[in-house]
Design an enzyme around this catalytic site. Structure first.
Site, PDB file in Angstrom:
ATOM      1  N   ARG A 105       0.917  -1.210   0.027  1.00 47.86           N
ATOM      2  CA  ARG A 105      -0.023  -0.059   0.075  1.00 47.86           C
ATOM      3  C   ARG A 105       0.868   1.193   0.090  1.00 47.86           C
ATOM      4  O   ARG A 105       1.644   1.341   1.036  1.00 47.86           O
ATOM      5  CB  ARG A 105      -0.972  -0.232   1.230  1.00 47.86           C
ATOM      6  CG  ARG A 105      -1.574   1.362   1.525  1.00 47.86           C
ATOM      7  CD  ARG A 105      -2.600   1.326   2.411  1.00 47.86           C
ATOM      8  NE  ARG A 105      -3.851   0.681   1.925  1.00 47.86           N
ATOM      9  CZ  ARG A 105      -5.156   0.647   2.398  1.00 47.86           C
ATOM     10  NH1 ARG A 105      -5.273   1.270   3.576  1.00 47.86           N
ATOM     11  NH2 ARG A 105      -6.148   0.080   1.646  1.00 47.86           N
ATOM     12  N   HIS A 132      -6.863   1.008  -6.659  1.00 40.55           N
ATOM     13  CA  HIS A 132      -7.209   0.108  -5.501  1.00 40.55           C
ATOM     14  C   HIS A 132      -7.992  -1.159  -6.216  1.00 40.55           C
ATOM     15  O   HIS A 132      -9.152  -1.221  -5.722  1.00 40.55           O
ATOM     16  CB  HIS A 132      -8.139   0.774  -4.476  1.00 40.55           C
ATOM     17  CG  HIS A 132      -8.174   0.341  -3.301  1.00 40.55           C
ATOM     18  ND1 HIS A 132      -7.303  -0.955  -2.793  1.00 40.55           N
ATOM     19  CD2 HIS A 132      -8.713   0.579  -1.980  1.00 40.55           C
ATOM     20  CE1 HIS A 132      -7.525  -1.162  -1.581  1.00 40.55           C
ATOM     21  NE2 HIS A 132      -8.449  -0.506  -1.023  1.00 40.55           N
ATOM     22  N   GLN A 135      -9.968  -3.734  -3.676  1.00 39.15           N
ATOM     23  CA  GLN A 135     -11.202  -3.398  -3.299  1.00 39.15           C
ATOM     24  C   GLN A 135     -12.191  -3.687  -4.333  1.00 39.15           C
ATOM     25  O   GLN A 135     -13.327  -4.079  -4.099  1.00 39.15           O
ATOM     26  CB  GLN A 135     -11.153  -1.841  -3.099  1.00 39.15           C
ATOM     27  CG  GLN A 135     -12.320  -1.220  -2.845  1.00 39.15           C
ATOM     28  CD  GLN A 135     -12.912  -1.774  -1.451  1.00 39.15           C
ATOM     29  OE1 GLN A 135     -12.004  -1.613  -0.395  1.00 39.15           O
ATOM     30  NE2 GLN A 135     -14.076  -2.380  -1.048  1.00 39.15           N
ATOM     31  N   ASP A 226     -17.201   7.071  -1.853  1.00 40.69           N
ATOM     32  CA  ASP A 226     -15.976   6.877  -0.946  1.00 40.69           C
ATOM     33  C   ASP A 226     -15.633   8.339  -0.279  1.00 40.69           C
ATOM     34  O   ASP A 226     -16.309   9.294  -0.724  1.00 40.69           O
ATOM     35  CB  ASP A 226     -14.807   6.634  -1.999  1.00 40.69           C
ATOM     36  CG  ASP A 226     -13.428   6.418  -1.329  1.00 40.69           C
ATOM     37  OD1 ASP A 226     -13.254   6.100  -0.096  1.00 40.69           O
ATOM     38  OD2 ASP A 226     -12.410   6.176  -2.148  1.00 40.69           O
ATOM     39  N   CYS A 266     -16.258   1.700   0.319  1.00 45.98           N
ATOM     40  CA  CYS A 266     -15.373   0.646   0.426  1.00 45.98           C
ATOM     41  C   CYS A 266     -14.680   0.934   1.971  1.00 45.98           C
ATOM     42  O   CYS A 266     -14.066  -0.045   2.610  1.00 45.98           O
ATOM     43  CB  CYS A 266     -14.146   1.064  -0.420  1.00 45.98           C
ATOM     44  SG  CYS A 266     -13.552   2.963  -0.228  1.00 45.98           S
ATOM     45  N   ARG A 294     -13.402  -8.533   0.873  1.00 53.22           N
ATOM     46  CA  ARG A 294     -12.174  -8.163   0.809  1.00 53.22           C
ATOM     47  C   ARG A 294     -11.376  -9.539   1.389  1.00 53.22           C
ATOM     48  O   ARG A 294     -10.397  -9.970   0.232  1.00 53.22           O
ATOM     49  CB  ARG A 294     -11.807  -7.077   1.799  1.00 53.22           C
ATOM     50  CG  ARG A 294     -12.176  -5.804   1.254  1.00 53.22           C
ATOM     51  CD  ARG A 294     -11.691  -5.265   0.128  1.00 53.22           C
ATOM     52  NE  ARG A 294     -10.094  -5.330   0.076  1.00 53.22           N
ATOM     53  CZ  ARG A 294      -9.279  -4.069   0.592  1.00 53.22           C
ATOM     54  NH1 ARG A 294     -10.376  -3.192   0.843  1.00 53.22           N
ATOM     55  NH2 ARG A 294      -8.182  -4.404   0.411  1.00 53.22           N
TER      56      ARG A 294
HETATM   57  N1   CP Z   1     -11.099  -0.133   2.033  1.00 51.01           N
HETATM   58  C1   CP Z   1     -10.022  -0.243   2.402  1.00 51.01           C
HETATM   59  O1   CP Z   1      -8.900  -0.557   1.753  1.00 51.01           O
HETATM   60  O2   CP Z   1      -9.836  -0.294   3.756  1.00 51.01           O
HETATM   61  P1   CP Z   1      -8.469   0.163   4.726  1.00 51.01           P
HETATM   62  O3   CP Z   1      -7.804   1.436   4.286  1.00 51.01           O
HETATM   63  O4   CP Z   1      -8.914  -0.031   6.094  1.00 51.01           O
HETATM   64  O5   CP Z   1      -7.518  -1.024   4.377  1.00 51.01           O
HETATM   65  N1  NVA Z   2      -9.708   6.635  -1.659  1.00 58.56           N
HETATM   66  C1  NVA Z   2      -9.456   6.273  -0.422  1.00 58.56           C
HETATM   67  C2  NVA Z   2      -9.729   4.679  -0.330  1.00 58.56           C
HETATM   68  C3  NVA Z   2      -9.439   4.229   1.194  1.00 58.56           C
HETATM   69  C4  NVA Z   2      -9.647   2.571   1.252  1.00 58.56           C
HETATM   70  C5  NVA Z   2      -8.016   6.604  -0.025  1.00 58.56           C
HETATM   71  O1  NVA Z   2      -7.178   6.372  -0.653  1.00 58.56           O
HETATM   72  O2  NVA Z   2      -7.851   7.012   1.154  1.00 58.56           O
END
Ligand code: CP
Ligand code: NVA
Length: 307
Positions: A105, A132, A135, A226, A266, A294
């Site tokens: 990440r 992402h 997701q 989101d 999400c 997930r």
């Molecule tokens: N939806 C998602 O990726 O959640 P987190 O940021 O908690 O991993």
């Molecule tokens: N768009 C959000 C998604 C979190 C799962 C972010 O990048 O923070």
């Protein structure tokens, strides 16, 4: 041997529509009969690199790997200081000598691309500023559970044209789902994502469109939102509130929507901003199934990449 063995998953475009269908089919099986898969990745190790916080991604990958008989190692932002303590190339080369699969990440999408370029093992994008994709596998699994298909559905994303929106556009294009992305002016998704996803969608009989008109959500089978400010954009959170005010899922959105439209988010959610708490708890909401999926979808993904 799986067609997906040894592959990277950095973008929804990395998989064809058949490959997405294959992962989703395995995900449904993994969810239905987890015991059947409990030794599937015995002795395998997943390295999880995080530059940003996480609840779902970290816990679903780690628990998923444990349930498959494998092991996961969490590398917090300060543990390896990606790009600061040593190069991404060296991190990738070293990790590939120890582990069987890497999930990362990151902020810049170029970092997962760089990890994958040098890795001798599959690399999974656990969220970048651009996409992402994990997701979206869970989202698609959830939509199939409620609507029994993806192709031909009308999907509407309301909010910021961000990483999640990009992966949804690519994913919708691949599976032939019509997607409308509703954003305030100036917060539309990347123009290249729109161009590429529209071209792919056309070959699958679907359309991907971007609009600033909130009335365009009326025909949706699936409503999705989101956060208005993503991780890394925290300093913009307050200024975005007034710009995004209309671009939310709330009682008014549901009045305009089809009665059987499902609601997805999400998570994490900022209740009162992009969705209100009451709407998130309606029977039409599948947000916690989505969070659960997930784990099933990623277990399926790791099985397909490693078996
Ligand atoms: N939806 C998602 O990726 O959640 P987190 O940021 O908690 O991993
Ligand atoms: N768009 C959000 C998604 C979190 C799962 C972010 O990048 O923070």
């Amino acid at each position: 041997m799986s067609d997906l063995k040894g592959r990277h998953f950095l973008s929804m475009l990395d998989f064809s529509s058949d490959e997405i269908a294959k992962v989703l089919k395995t995900a449904a099986k993994v969810k239905k009969d987890p015991k059947k898969y409990r030794d599937e990745l015995e002795g395998k190790t997943l390295a999880m690199i995080f530059q940003k916080p996480s609840l779902r991604t970290r816990v679903s990958f780690e628990t998923g790997m444990t349930q498959l008989g494998g092991h996961a190692i969490y590398l917090a932002p300060t543990d390896i200081s990606l790009g600061k303590r040593e190069t991404t190339e060296d991190i990738s080369l070293v990790l590939s000598r120890y582990v069987d699969i890497i999930m990362a990440r990151v902020f810049g999408h170029d970092i997962v691309v760089d990890l994958a370029k040098h890795a001798g093992v599959p690399v999974i994008n656990g969220l970048s500023d651009y996409e992402h994709p994990c997701q979206i596998l869970a989202d698609f699994q959830t939509i199939i559970e409620r609507k029994y298909k993806l192709e031909g559905l009308n999907f509407c994303y309301i909010g910021d044209g961000n990483n999640v929106a990009h992966s949804l556009m690519f994913g919708a294009a691949r599976v032939g789902m019509n997607a409308v992305i509703l954003t305030p002016s100036g917060y539309e998704p990347d123009a290249n994502v729109l161009k590429e996803s529209s071209e792919i969608a056309a070959t699958n009989g679907a359309t991907i469109t971007v609009s600033n008109d909130i009335e365009a959500s009326a025909n949706a089978d699936v409503l999705y939102t989101d956060v208005w400010a993503s991780m890394g954009q925290e300093s913009e959170a307050d200024s975005r509130k007034s710009v995004f005010e209309k671009y939310r899922i709330d009682a008014d959105t549901m009045k305009r929507a089809k009665p059987d439209a499902i609601i997805l988010h999400c998570l994490p959610a900022h209740y009162g901003d992009e969705i209100d708490y009451e709407t998130s708890r309606l029977p039409n909401s599948a947000i916690f199934d989505q969070a659960e999926n997930r784990m099933h979808a990623q277990k399926a993904l790791m099985v397909e990449l490693l078996k």
